[in-house]
Design an enzyme around this catalytic site. Structure first.
Site: not given
Ligand code: BV8
Ligand code: ZN
Length: 276
Positions: A80, A119, A136, A144, A176, A216, A240-241
């Site tokens: 990070y 983002n 997110h 903490c 803490c 995505s 999106n491309p």
């Molecule tokens: C939740 C912060 C309730 C961190 C992020 C099993 C157990 C627990 C949960 C789950 C599970 N199975 C599924 C889930 C739900 C899970 C989920 O969705 N998983 C996915 C993988 C299936 N979601 C969660 O856990 C969420 N919380 O559900 O809580 C809960 C509670 C307890 C138990 C169960 C459920 C929390 C999700 C948030 C995660 N944190 N970010 C960090 O940044 O390090 S998500 C992170 O990935 C990003 O923030 C972003 O949102 C995501 C990536 O997605 P995109 O932004 O779409 O980016 P990506 O790389 O995927 O795609 C890029 C796109 O851009 C592509 O389409 C590409 O073609 C395009 N592109 C490229 N270049 C360009 C372009 N477009 C335009 N112009 C360009 N030039």
């Molecule tokens: Zn603390």
């Protein structure tokens, strides 16, 4: 919506069809949902891209979890801090600036543009956009992991381009004295901040156009937000491309890069672009 417009895939070289231009020109309450692709042209890797250096053995999804932080706080913390340094070292791109110009234009017309982003970077803000919701969280602030108190952390020492040779330990919480500092991001399996998600939901419910840029459409529940617009018959445009998990519900899927397409859309709709 009176007419169901057919979903079209446009390449950037084609001229923007009149019905897309009309949608952009006439919209007054716009929601722009952005993902990692919005920042890609600023040089910020998307989640789909492979990791390098210390983290090459992991996918972003493996690192962005409480378990990963628990198992190896230094590895996740350093990931990070390196990303935070990279974000600080790059600039908003023309796509970010186009959204900021559109938001100003709509405000002048008594309308609004609600920026809802997945983002964790601050590039929308640095381009001048008021962001309604960081679904997110944010990489630029810390708290903490135990008592959740905010933790002030100096800017990372990395330059953001060279990958750090070895991990560094996260600082201890001064409040803490127990917990370790963690980034204020939402990890997988963590709940999204309720006020951000509720604000995003309310904005889509009040919108007359939803633009989905650079996501995505994989990560939930953010990826389901455009479906609220679909339920209300609000026009949906994807920029999106590539095809995404949301393409099939879109009225228009504009195949191109956000840094190129957004300025062209605004120019075609006669919306002034601030030339910085
Ligand atoms: C939740 C912060 C309730 C961190 C992020 C099993 C157990 C627990 C949960 C789950 C599970 N199975 C599924 C889930 C739900 C899970 C989920 O969705 N998983 C996915 C993988 C299936 N979601 C969660 O856990 C969420 N919380 O559900 O809580 C809960 C509670 C307890 C138990 C169960 C459920 C929390 C999700 C948030 C995660 N944190 N970010 C960090 O940044 O390090 S998500 C992170 O990935 C990003 O923030 C972003 O949102 C995501 C990536 O997605 P995109 O932004 O779409 O980016 P990506 O790389 O995927 O795609 C890029 C796109 O851009 C592509 O389409 C590409 O073609 C395009 N592109 C490229 N270049 C360009 C372009 N477009 C335009 N112009 C360009 N030039
Ligand atoms: Zn603390």
């Amino acid at each position: 919506m009176d007419t169901v417009v057919s979903m079209r895939e446009l390449s950037v070289t084609e001229s923007v069809p009149e019905d897309v231009v009309t949608l952009v020109r006439e919209a007054r309450q716009v929601v722009a949902l952005s993902g990692a692709g919005m920042s890609a042209e600023s040089g910020v890797p998307t989640f789909r891209e492979v990791q390098r250096g210390l983290w090459e053995r992991f996918s972003a999804e493996e690192l962005a979890t409480p378990d990963a932080f628990e198992a190896d706080p230094a590895l996740v913390w350093t990931w990070y801090r390196w990303r935070q340094a990279l974000i600080a070292a790059v600039e908003p791109n023309p796509g970010h600036r186009a959204l900021a110009a559109w938001q100003r234009h709509l405000a002048d017309q008594g309308g609004w543009l609600a920026a809802v982003t997945q983002n964790v970077d601050d590039l929308h803000e640095r381009a001048g956009t008021d962001v309604l919701a960081h679904l997110h969280g944010s990489i630029t602030t810390h708290r903490c992991a135990d008592c959740q108190e905010p933790v002030e952390v100096p800017a990372p020492a990395y330059d953001g381009f060279t990958v750090p040779p070895e991990p560094e330990q996260p600082p201890r919480c001064p409040a803490c004295q127990e917990g370790l500092a963690r980034p204020d991001v939402v990890w997988f399996s963590e709940m999204l901040p309720a006020e951000a998600f509720d604000a995003a939901t309310a904005a889509i419910r009040a919108s007359d156009l939803v633009i989905v840029v650079g996501t995505s459409g994989i990560v939930q529940p953010a990826a389901s937000l455009p479906l609220l617009g679909l339920e209300r018959g609000v026009p949906l445009i994807e920029i999106n491309p590539e095809e995404t998990g949301l393409t099939e519900v879109m009225d228009f899927a504009i195949r191109g890069r956000s840094g190129e397409v957004l300025p062209r859309l605004l120019a075609a709709a006669g919306i002034p672009l601030d030339r910085r």
